[in-house]
Every structure is written in C-alpha cells, then in structure tokens.
Motif scaffolding. Structure first.
Motif, short mmCIF file in Angstrom:
data_model
loop_
_atom_site.label_atom_id
_atom_site.label_comp_id
_atom_site.label_asym_id
_atom_site.label_seq_id
_atom_site.Cartn_x
_atom_site.Cartn_y
_atom_site.Cartn_z
N PRO A 76 4.75 -9.06 -5.29
CA PRO A 76 5.14 -9.77 -4.07
C PRO A 76 4.18 -9.42 -2.93
O PRO A 76 3.48 -8.41 -2.99
CB PRO A 76 6.55 -9.25 -3.79
CG PRO A 76 6.63 -7.95 -4.52
CD PRO A 76 5.71 -8.04 -5.69
N ALA A 77 4.19 -10.26 -1.90
CA ALA A 77 3.24 -10.07 -0.79
C ALA A 77 3.50 -8.76 -0.06
O ALA A 77 2.57 -8.09 0.38
CB ALA A 77 3.35 -11.25 0.17
N LYS A 78 4.78 -8.41 0.09
CA LYS A 78 5.11 -7.19 0.83
C LYS A 78 6.05 -6.31 0.04
O LYS A 78 6.88 -6.79 -0.73
CB LYS A 78 5.77 -7.56 2.16
CG LYS A 78 4.77 -8.12 3.16
CD LYS A 78 5.46 -8.61 4.40
CE LYS A 78 4.41 -9.21 5.36
NZ LYS A 78 5.02 -9.89 6.49
N SER A 79 5.92 -4.99 0.26
CA SER A 79 6.82 -4.06 -0.41
C SER A 79 8.16 -4.05 0.33
O SER A 79 8.28 -4.57 1.45
CB SER A 79 6.23 -2.66 -0.40
OG SER A 79 6.23 -2.14 0.92
N PHE A 80 9.16 -3.43 -0.30
CA PHE A 80 10.47 -3.34 0.36
C PHE A 80 10.36 -2.63 1.69
O PHE A 80 10.91 -3.07 2.70
CB PHE A 80 11.49 -2.62 -0.53
CG PHE A 80 12.82 -2.45 0.14
CD1 PHE A 80 13.77 -3.45 0.09
CD2 PHE A 80 13.11 -1.30 0.87
CE1 PHE A 80 14.99 -3.32 0.74
CE2 PHE A 80 14.33 -1.15 1.53
CZ PHE A 80 15.28 -2.16 1.46
N MET A 110 0.22 4.32 0.16
CA MET A 110 -1.19 3.95 0.10
C MET A 110 -1.62 3.64 -1.34
O MET A 110 -2.26 2.63 -1.62
CB MET A 110 -2.04 5.11 0.63
CG MET A 110 -2.81 4.81 1.89
SD MET A 110 -3.44 6.33 2.61
CE MET A 110 -4.50 6.94 1.31
N CYS A 111 -1.24 4.54 -2.24
CA CYS A 111 -1.63 4.35 -3.65
C CYS A 111 -0.99 3.10 -4.22
O CYS A 111 -1.62 2.36 -5.00
CB CYS A 111 -1.21 5.56 -4.49
SG CYS A 111 -2.18 7.02 -4.11
N ALA A 112 0.29 2.86 -3.85
CA ALA A 112 0.99 1.68 -4.35
C ALA A 112 0.29 0.41 -3.89
O ALA A 112 0.17 -0.56 -4.64
CB ALA A 112 2.44 1.70 -3.89
N LEU A 113 -0.20 0.44 -2.66
CA LEU A 113 -0.92 -0.71 -2.11
C LEU A 113 -2.16 -1.00 -2.95
O LEU A 113 -2.46 -2.14 -3.29
CB LEU A 113 -1.32 -0.39 -0.67
CG LEU A 113 -1.36 -1.55 0.31
CD1 LEU A 113 0.00 -2.22 0.44
CD2 LEU A 113 -1.83 -1.06 1.69
N MET A 114 -2.86 0.08 -3.30
CA MET A 114 -4.07 -0.09 -4.10
C MET A 114 -3.73 -0.51 -5.52
O MET A 114 -4.45 -1.29 -6.14
CB MET A 114 -4.88 1.22 -4.11
CG MET A 114 -5.49 1.54 -2.76
SD MET A 114 -6.63 2.92 -2.85
CE MET A 114 -5.55 4.30 -3.11
N ALA A 115 -2.61 0.00 -6.03
CA ALA A 115 -2.24 -0.27 -7.42
C ALA A 115 -1.86 -1.73 -7.64
O ALA A 115 -1.85 -2.22 -8.76
CB ALA A 115 -1.08 0.63 -7.84
N CYS A 152 11.20 2.90 -6.97
CA CYS A 152 9.80 2.51 -6.79
C CYS A 152 9.55 1.09 -7.29
O CYS A 152 8.74 0.35 -6.73
CB CYS A 152 8.88 3.51 -7.50
SG CYS A 152 9.31 3.82 -9.21
N MET A 153 10.27 0.69 -8.33
CA MET A 153 10.01 -0.64 -8.90
C MET A 153 10.47 -1.75 -7.97
O MET A 153 9.79 -2.77 -7.83
CB MET A 153 10.65 -0.76 -10.28
CG MET A 153 9.88 -0.01 -11.33
SD MET A 153 10.32 -0.49 -13.00
CE MET A 153 9.32 -1.96 -13.22
N VAL A 154 11.66 -1.60 -7.37
CA VAL A 154 12.11 -2.62 -6.43
C VAL A 154 11.22 -2.61 -5.20
O VAL A 154 10.82 -3.65 -4.68
CB VAL A 154 13.60 -2.39 -6.04
CG1 VAL A 154 13.96 -3.19 -4.79
CG2 VAL A 154 14.50 -2.80 -7.20
N ASP A 155 10.86 -1.42 -4.73
CA ASP A 155 9.98 -1.30 -3.57
C ASP A 155 8.71 -2.12 -3.79
O ASP A 155 8.29 -2.89 -2.93
CB ASP A 155 9.64 0.17 -3.33
CG ASP A 155 8.87 0.39 -2.04
OD1 ASP A 155 9.02 -0.44 -1.11
OD2 ASP A 155 8.12 1.38 -1.96
N GLN A 156 8.11 -1.96 -4.96
CA GLN A 156 6.81 -2.57 -5.20
C GLN A 156 6.87 -3.96 -5.84
O GLN A 156 6.00 -4.78 -5.60
CB GLN A 156 5.97 -1.65 -6.10
CG GLN A 156 5.62 -0.33 -5.44
CD GLN A 156 4.86 -0.53 -4.13
OE1 GLN A 156 3.96 -1.36 -4.03
NE2 GLN A 156 5.25 0.21 -3.10
#
Lengths: 356, 237
Positions: free
Chosen positions: A343-347, A324-329, B11-15
C-alpha cells in the motif's frame, strides 16, 4: 466439520481423562516401572530393560541361539550383520508400534509374514509390539490391525513383547479410555496377554518376556518442551489432520512419533497451523514440540540464517530504524509476494495523519 | 469513563494491510473505547520463534513487553501474533522468572480482535452494513476463533454463506511458503476452490498472512473474490 472431527469433538472429557492419565504415568514413571516388573514377574513372566534397540537384537539372537535357530547366527560375518540389521528394523518398528496403524505413511509396513518374524516363529519365538503395558495386571494390550493378527494366533512357545517405557498405563480399567480413543479411529480388535501358560490353561506360551525399551525416552522425559510427546498413544489422528501431508510433502509430524525425535529436515515442512493439536486425543501441544525441534535444528544451523535473525532483531528493537528499513523493503514486497503491491502508506503514517 | 484499548497492529498490517488496522480502530471507537497506538511497537517475534530462533524471538518479544507493560487491553488484528504473545512468549523465558512473570501478566491482556469484540466489548451491533455475499475462512488455530461467524451474521444486509469441506490451513505458515512453494500453493488452491464453490463475493479472515496468501491466489486465477479482514467488514457502512 467432517464426520471424524465431529466424532472427536464429542469426546472432550474422554480426551482430558486420557491426557491426565498419561501425564500421571510420566510423572511417576519410576514407580510404574517397578510395579510393572513386580506384576509381570508375579504372573510368571520376565521383564527385560533395554537401553537401545541393539540390546534387544542381541537378546533375541541369544534366545534364538539357545533354541537352535541356526540361520539367525550365520557362520559368516556378513550374514550376521545382515540378519542383525533386518532384525533391527523389525524391532524398531515393533517398539514404536507405528507399523500397526499408520504404516506406509511414515515407514514401510512390517507385516507378520516378514521373513525374520516367520523364521523366528518357526523356531517357536513370537515377537510383537504392545500398544499398552498395564501396570496393575502385569499384562500387555495388543490393539491389532490385521497385520499382527496371524502372529498372535500362532501361539508361539516363547512370546517376546517389546514396548517403550512410556507405554505403561496404571490400571486395566484405563483401557476403557484408551481403547475407545483408538477405536474411534481404527476399528480392530485387541488382545490382553499376561505371563506364560498356567497349569490349567489350554494354550499360551511357555515363556513370556516383556522388553521395556528406553531408547532415548528418559532424556525426553527430562526435557520440558518435549516431555508431552511421550503421552502419544500412536493413533495417527495428527497425521490425518495435517494439511501438509496430502499435498505431497512428508509432514513434520513424522518426526514426533518415534523417540528420540531427531530434528531431521522434514521438521521444516509444517505451517504450525495447529490442526494436529486439535486432533490429538491426549491433548499434546504438537506445534510447540515442532518448534522445539526447530530450535534444536537452529542451534546447529550454519550459513546466513542466524546472521539474518540477529540483524532482524537489531532492527525490530529500534522503532525508527524499523520504519526506515520497512520503507526500503517495500521495493522487495512485489518480488517476495509475486505481484502483490504494498500500500502507498504504512499504518503508522495513516495513524499520524488521522491524529493530526 | 471509556475504557482504553491499545492497538498492536503487527508488522504485517503496518506494512501490508494498513486499512485493516484503521478499520479495527474505527470499530473499537464505535464500540465506545478510547483507542491508542503506541509508536514504539514493531513485531511480536513470531518469525524468529517459528524458525526455531529462540534468542532473537526473546529479544523482540521483550521489546513488545516493554512497549505494552502498562496497557489494559492489547487488541491485535492477527490470530497468529495473538497466539504467539499469549501462548508462546511466556515459555521463551524458562530461566528468567521475572521476565516470564511479565510475559504471563501481559499475555492475559492480549486479545485477538474478534475475541475481544465477543468476550470483552460484547456489543451487539456495530452499525455496520455490508450488502454482499460473504463467507468466513477459518483462520488458524481454527476452533479458537470460530466466533467470527457470529459477528459477521450481525452485519446488516450481509448474506452469510458457509463453505463446504474441511477447514484447513491456507498454506502460508511463515517460512513454509518459501521453503515449500509447491506444497504451499497446492494448499492455497484447495482453499480457493472451497471459497469459489461457496459463490461468495467476499471471503473474510482474521490474519493478514492468510488473507494475502488467498488474495494472491485469487488474483492469479482472475477470480473476482475479495479477501478482507473482519475489521474491514465491520467498519463498512
């Protein structure tokens, strides 16, 4: 691979040997200190143990007084203080011996012609820093650049050699390892000196003092994260390898050269890339030591940083909250990375779609 | 039975570079592994560790250890995170022998992507084709990962070129980039110049932090060179 790197890569066995000797000495320092004192005394010299640089300065002043060097013990109180502080700086530089190889990069060079040294020399007192103290021979090794050559050649009546307690190596033959590692970088010459002049000898001092300085080193020896730093032979290879120094920052490595390794602000000036660890001829894990210094600094940190990391860890231990936080960040990434769009979507989003 | 590998994408690749993680999964599957992704994973704790904040690095590191306690092979698309987990994490528990033991056990099962391919998978070809002029950016710690060159040279139609000049850090270094932006940029530009001098159209690295640092500088200078993760090249056809 540049030439220096290649030359260093040729020496892995030598490096392993050097690291093993340095580790052995530090693990048995009590024994080697006793052995050194025994051998130096047997050769007619005297060993003085000093807790700090102030004690060395007092010792030299006392000796100078006995030799009648009036200016060193000036009549006015300010003169005494100025003399003492000038001498303090000289002794500090000599005791770390960084001056002989890498002066200018981390400290102003102390040259043999400096006022204090010249005046002492005129009174027959010569002071040098040792690169190595050889336990079995009771001798010191001065691996000289040009700056100290004149002093060694001046043959003073009293020769004082200053060395940190970690400078001891067990045997004369170990020099074959260490001088090769030093000379791979800094071609120069080295002198081996032990004790005062003997009856049949043509030259040499009348008295020989070896001052062994603790200066916080025994405390470092007790710290498992920093102990390795005392293996340092002050070759400067790490400084040369550091990519931060040439771009105008005084790199964090300067904090590691001289005990007691205080965590001053430059400790942040490193990318912890590990080039210094590869370059170190005695295999010191320098990035690890830099992190240890940052831990010291962090312990004293105030402001928002400790709170930030507490919140950060709170989030990262909770995967859903993290997502959730990553989405906001994401909104802040283009600001932090100056224009790089996330990118549009996370892994994990892509992975869920793939697995569906 | 196919061996199971567990992805730790960081986390970096994920995001920021999910395509590198997806490419890594593709390459590993093609090499014959069962690939799993554990949703509980977050970060290795490196940012806190590098900042000198041992307590929180330990907390996040412990979360990693819990998540991957029973994984056989943990494969990571980052040299620095792999280094953190194998070299630094066990040392963060000096007074807790049980946690240190866990960390040491897991650290032997942590693999940086290129080293996993070379030392465990040992596959000669991934069926990859990449018809471009490619150079490799030595990702820190450099000598540990220099084998990535071999993997690139096995790719069909790939023209490999070596850069001149000494390999040095890209200038990222976690909070270094934020604390010393001018020095970081100067370091990055030095490396960008090496990349441009090689006339490569693509520069390949093993860590997302470096790649983004290089990409940002390449884009700022309007240089049409792509910065890619090794997995992205090995997954191309």
């Amino acid at each position: 691979m540049n030439q220096t790197t290649q030359r260093r890569a040729d020496l892995p066995e030598l490096r392993a040997r050097a690291a093993a000797i340095r580790k052995h000495v530090l693990a048995n320092l009590d024994h080697y200190l006793v052995e050194t004192e025994k051998q130096v005394t047997a050769h007619g010299g005297q060993v003085v143990f000093a807790q700090n640089i102030d004690e060395i300065v007092s010792f030299i002043q006392l000796l100078a007084q006995e030799r009648g060097v009036a200016s060193l013990v000036g009549s006015r109180a300010t003169e005494v203080r100025n003399e003492a502080s000038a001498l303090w700086r000289v002794v500090e530089a000599l005791s770390s011996d960084v001056a002989s190889y890498i002066s200018g990069r981390i400290a102003p060079p102390i040259d043999a012609a400096s006022f204090e040294l010249q005046r002492l020399l005129a009174a027959g007192i010569g002071i040098t820093g040792a690169n190595f103290v050889i336990a079995d021979a009771g001798a010191v090794c001065l691996a000289e650049g040009d700056d100290f050559a004149s002093l060694a050649g001046a043959a003073p009546q009293i020769h004082i050699v200053i060395a940190g307690i970690e400078k001891i190596i067990p045997r004369t033959r170990d020099l074959a390892v260490f001088l090769r590692l030093l000379s791979a970088r800094y071609p120069g010459h080295s002198s081996l000196l032990s004790g005062p002049r003997r009856a049949a000898e043509l030259d040499g001092p009348e008295a020989f003092y070896l001052i062994l300085l603790d200066g916080g080193r025994s405390a470092i020896l007790a710290d498992p994260e920093k102990r390795e730093l005392l293996q340092c032979i002050r070759c400067g290879a790490c400084l040369e390898s550091c990519p931060v120094t040439p771009v105008g920052q005084p790199g964090a490595l300067t904090q590691l050269l001289t005990p007691p390794h205080a965590a001053a602000p430059p400790v942040q000036a490193t990318t912890l890339c590990g080039a210094c660890r590869e370059a170190c001829p005695v295999n010191i894990d320098l990035p690890r030591a830099l992190v240890a210094l940052r831990q010291d600094a962090f312990g004293k940190a105030e402001g928002w940083t400790p709170s930030f990391f507490r919140a950060w860890a709170f989030v990262l231990k909770r995967p859903r909250l993290y997502e959730m936080c990553a989405l906001m960040a994401r909104a802040f990434w283009p600001i932090a990375w100056k224009g790089v769009q996330p990118p549009a979507k996370s892994f994990r989003q892509l992975w869920r779609e793939r697995s569906r | 039975m196919a061996k199971r590998v567990s992805l730790f994408v960081t986390c970096m690749v994920d995001q920021l570079l999910p395509q590198a993680g997806m490419a890594m999964a593709d390459v590993l599957e093609r090499a014959g592994f069962d690939v799993e992704f554990r949703e509980a994973q977050t970060c290795c704790g490196l940012p806190a560790h590098q900042a000198g904040c041992a307590a929180q690095a330990r907390e996040v590191g412990s979360h990693f250890l819990k998540t991957f306690a029973d994984a056989d092979y943990i494969v990571i698309p980052s040299t620095r995170c792999a280094d953190m987990l194998s070299r630094d994490l066990p040392r963060l528990f000096p007074d807790d022998p049980s946690a240190r033991g866990d960390a040491q056990a897991v650290s032997t099962r942590v693999w940086e992507f290129s080293r996993f391919l070379l030392e465990v998978a040992k596959v000669d070809s991934f069926g990859a084709r990449f018809p471009h002029r490619v150079t490799y950016f030595d990702t820190c710690p450099a000598p540990t990962h220099s084998g990535a060159r071999d993997l690139l040279q096995r790719v069909q139609d790939l023209e490999y070129v070596e850069m001149n000049g000494p390999a040095e850090c890209c200038g990222f270094g976690g909070n270094f980039r934020w604390n010393f932006p001018a020095a970081a940029d100067a370091m990055t530009l030095k490396q960008v110049e090496r990349i441009l001098a090689s006339k490569a159209t693509h520069v390949v690295g093993l860590d997302v932090a470096c790649l983004l640092q290089l990409r940002r500088a390449l884009e700022a200078g309007n240089h049409p060179v792509q910065a890619l993760h090794l997995a992205e090249v090995l997954a191309s056809r």
